[in-house]
Scaffold this motif. Structure first.
Motif, mmCIF file in Angstrom:
data_model
loop_
_atom_site.group_PDB
_atom_site.id
_atom_site.type_symbol
_atom_site.label_atom_id
_atom_site.label_comp_id
_atom_site.label_asym_id
_atom_site.label_seq_id
_atom_site.Cartn_x
_atom_site.Cartn_y
_atom_site.Cartn_z
ATOM 1 N N GLU A 1 -5.748 -6.295 4.596
ATOM 2 C CA GLU A 1 -4.727 -6.600 5.462
ATOM 3 C C GLU A 1 -4.499 -8.068 5.754
ATOM 4 O O GLU A 1 -3.272 -8.469 5.887
ATOM 5 C CB GLU A 1 -5.192 -6.145 6.718
ATOM 6 C CG GLU A 1 -5.166 -4.568 6.622
ATOM 7 C CD GLU A 1 -3.777 -3.968 6.534
ATOM 8 O OE1 GLU A 1 -2.902 -4.397 7.103
ATOM 9 O OE2 GLU A 1 -3.728 -2.927 5.756
ATOM 10 N N ASN B 1 6.351 2.746 -9.738
ATOM 11 C CA ASN B 1 6.604 4.121 -9.307
ATOM 12 C C ASN B 1 6.165 5.295 -10.072
ATOM 13 O O ASN B 1 5.401 6.189 -9.929
ATOM 14 C CB ASN B 1 8.087 4.441 -8.723
ATOM 15 C CG ASN B 1 8.380 3.760 -7.470
ATOM 16 O OD1 ASN B 1 7.468 3.659 -6.708
ATOM 17 N ND2 ASN B 1 9.608 3.107 -7.498
ATOM 18 N N ALA C 1 -4.219 0.713 -4.413
ATOM 19 C CA ALA C 1 -3.820 1.750 -3.518
ATOM 20 C C ALA C 1 -4.484 2.943 -3.832
ATOM 21 O O ALA C 1 -4.867 3.092 -5.185
ATOM 22 C CB ALA C 1 -2.231 1.971 -3.887
ATOM 23 N N ARG D 1 1.934 7.320 -2.115
ATOM 24 C CA ARG D 1 2.076 7.285 -0.801
ATOM 25 C C ARG D 1 1.572 5.851 -0.065
ATOM 26 O O ARG D 1 2.514 5.294 0.264
ATOM 27 C CB ARG D 1 1.592 8.341 0.060
ATOM 28 C CG ARG D 1 2.230 8.007 1.388
ATOM 29 C CD ARG D 1 1.456 9.287 2.413
ATOM 30 N NE ARG D 1 2.407 9.271 3.781
ATOM 31 C CZ ARG D 1 2.122 10.214 4.624
ATOM 32 N NH1 ARG D 1 1.405 11.411 4.367
ATOM 33 N NH2 ARG D 1 2.529 10.044 5.783
ATOM 34 N N HIS D 2 0.249 5.650 -0.372
ATOM 35 C CA HIS D 2 -0.240 4.435 0.032
ATOM 36 C C HIS D 2 0.491 3.174 -0.636
ATOM 37 O O HIS D 2 0.646 2.279 -0.220
ATOM 38 C CB HIS D 2 -1.783 4.436 -0.189
ATOM 39 C CG HIS D 2 -2.444 3.183 0.523
ATOM 40 N ND1 HIS D 2 -3.326 2.355 -0.262
ATOM 41 C CD2 HIS D 2 -2.425 2.524 1.754
ATOM 42 C CE1 HIS D 2 -3.745 1.404 0.549
ATOM 43 N NE2 HIS D 2 -3.194 1.398 1.588
ATOM 44 N N SER E 1 9.224 -6.257 2.727
ATOM 45 C CA SER E 1 9.923 -6.591 3.746
ATOM 46 C C SER E 1 9.603 -7.904 4.174
ATOM 47 O O SER E 1 10.368 -8.663 4.814
ATOM 48 C CB SER E 1 9.384 -5.687 5.035
ATOM 49 O OG SER E 1 8.049 -6.202 5.156
ATOM 50 N N GLU F 1 6.305 -1.470 0.393
ATOM 51 C CA GLU F 1 7.345 -1.435 1.380
ATOM 52 C C GLU F 1 6.947 -2.790 2.317
ATOM 53 O O GLU F 1 7.764 -3.550 2.552
ATOM 54 C CB GLU F 1 7.621 -0.355 2.273
ATOM 55 C CG GLU F 1 8.522 -0.262 3.161
ATOM 56 C CD GLU F 1 8.709 1.033 3.520
ATOM 57 O OE1 GLU F 1 8.840 1.321 4.907
ATOM 58 O OE2 GLU F 1 8.885 2.285 3.155
ATOM 59 N N ARG F 2 5.802 -2.996 2.584
ATOM 60 C CA ARG F 2 5.265 -4.003 3.410
ATOM 61 C C ARG F 2 5.696 -5.390 2.726
ATOM 62 O O ARG F 2 6.233 -6.314 3.406
ATOM 63 C CB ARG F 2 3.992 -4.082 3.668
ATOM 64 C CG ARG F 2 3.588 -2.946 4.926
ATOM 65 C CD ARG F 2 2.065 -2.821 5.318
ATOM 66 N NE ARG F 2 1.529 -4.203 5.790
ATOM 67 C CZ ARG F 2 0.090 -4.437 5.980
ATOM 68 N NH1 ARG F 2 -0.523 -3.402 5.354
ATOM 69 N NH2 ARG F 2 0.026 -5.551 6.171
ATOM 70 N N GLY G 1 3.392 3.184 -2.003
ATOM 71 C CA GLY G 1 4.664 2.836 -1.570
ATOM 72 C C GLY G 1 4.727 2.042 -0.244
ATOM 73 O O GLY G 1 5.457 1.206 0.076
ATOM 74 N N GLU G 2 3.697 2.324 0.751
ATOM 75 C CA GLU G 2 3.446 1.710 1.908
ATOM 76 C C GLU G 2 3.313 0.202 1.785
ATOM 77 O O GLU G 2 4.027 -0.517 2.588
ATOM 78 C CB GLU G 2 2.542 2.378 2.700
ATOM 79 C CG GLU G 2 2.882 3.690 3.389
ATOM 80 C CD GLU G 2 1.553 4.538 4.000
ATOM 81 O OE1 GLU G 2 0.365 3.890 3.919
ATOM 82 O OE2 GLU G 2 1.838 5.674 4.501
ATOM 83 N N LEU G 3 2.371 0.278 0.761
ATOM 84 C CA LEU G 3 2.255 -1.578 0.624
ATOM 85 C C LEU G 3 3.364 -2.212 0.051
ATOM 86 O O LEU G 3 3.660 -3.223 0.166
ATOM 87 C CB LEU G 3 0.919 -1.445 -0.451
ATOM 88 C CG LEU G 3 -0.434 -1.106 0.292
ATOM 89 C CD1 LEU G 3 -1.594 -1.068 -0.700
ATOM 90 C CD2 LEU G 3 -0.979 -1.931 1.554
#
Length: 183
Positions: A47, A107, A68, A72-73, A83, A79-80, A75-77
């Motif tokens: 983090e 992916n 990861a 899913r995890h 961003s 995405e962060r 993908g979240e990382l």
């Protein structure tokens, strides 16, 4: 700026952690965050490392499984990182998400890695079930209970539960459990 992250699951994997750190520094990572925790536990250093990233930086790990725990995890990382306009580089795969091909490959490889992990867990469950059926499975040896006297002695001498856990190499939760059983 290249920002590195290295992780192993246990304290016994020091050589793996050192190898990751050396690899990250060898590719030019100026800052490297290091963590020794399970992939499913809260990872404060991950983090902190992601929070440190700024636009144009590249977040670097040696292997996908160090970052990861699932697609899913992952993908979240990603995405962060996206961003924040931060790329992701995975050294052992030669993968770099600063381009479209790298994102596609990430992916695909993430899905394969999750499939591989699920297959390993399935084989493990089957092996345990077979060993139980044959009366050969005893489970994991309870390490914290074997150190109960040491735990209680340190607690009585004024140590905090967290420091007791650190000194004895057991989880803080185990220290609480030993203390509760002792009354």
């Amino acid at each position: 700026m290249l920002i590195g992250y290295a992780r192993t699951s246990t304290l016994e994997q020091m050589a793996g952690l050192e190898a990751q750190t050396e690899a990250l520094k060898a590719v030019g990572c100026e800052k490297v965050w290091i963590e020794q925790t399970s992939s499913v536990a809260k990872r404060q250093e991950l983090e902190t490392a992601i929070d440190y990233c700024r636009e144009g930086d590249v977040f670097v790990v040696t292997k996908l499984d160090r970052l990861a725990r699932s697609v899913r995890h992952l993908g979240e990382l990603v995405e962060r990182l996206d961003s924040k306009a931060v790329g992701l580089r995975i050294l052992d795969l030669g993968l770099d998400t600063t381009n479209a091909t790298g994102k596609l490959m990430l992916n695909v490889l993430g899905s394969v890695a999750q499939f591989e992990r699920e297959m390993m867990l399935e084989r493990q469950r089957e092996g345990i079930a077979k060993a139980k059926a044959e009366g050969r499975y005893k489970g994991r040896k309870p390490t914290a209970q074997a150190k109960a006297d040491d735990v209680l002695g340190l607690l009585r001498s004024g140590h905090t539960k967290r420091s007791v856990a650190g000194k004895l190499g057991i989880s803080e939760r185990s220290v609480y459990r030993v203390a509760k059983l002792a009354g």
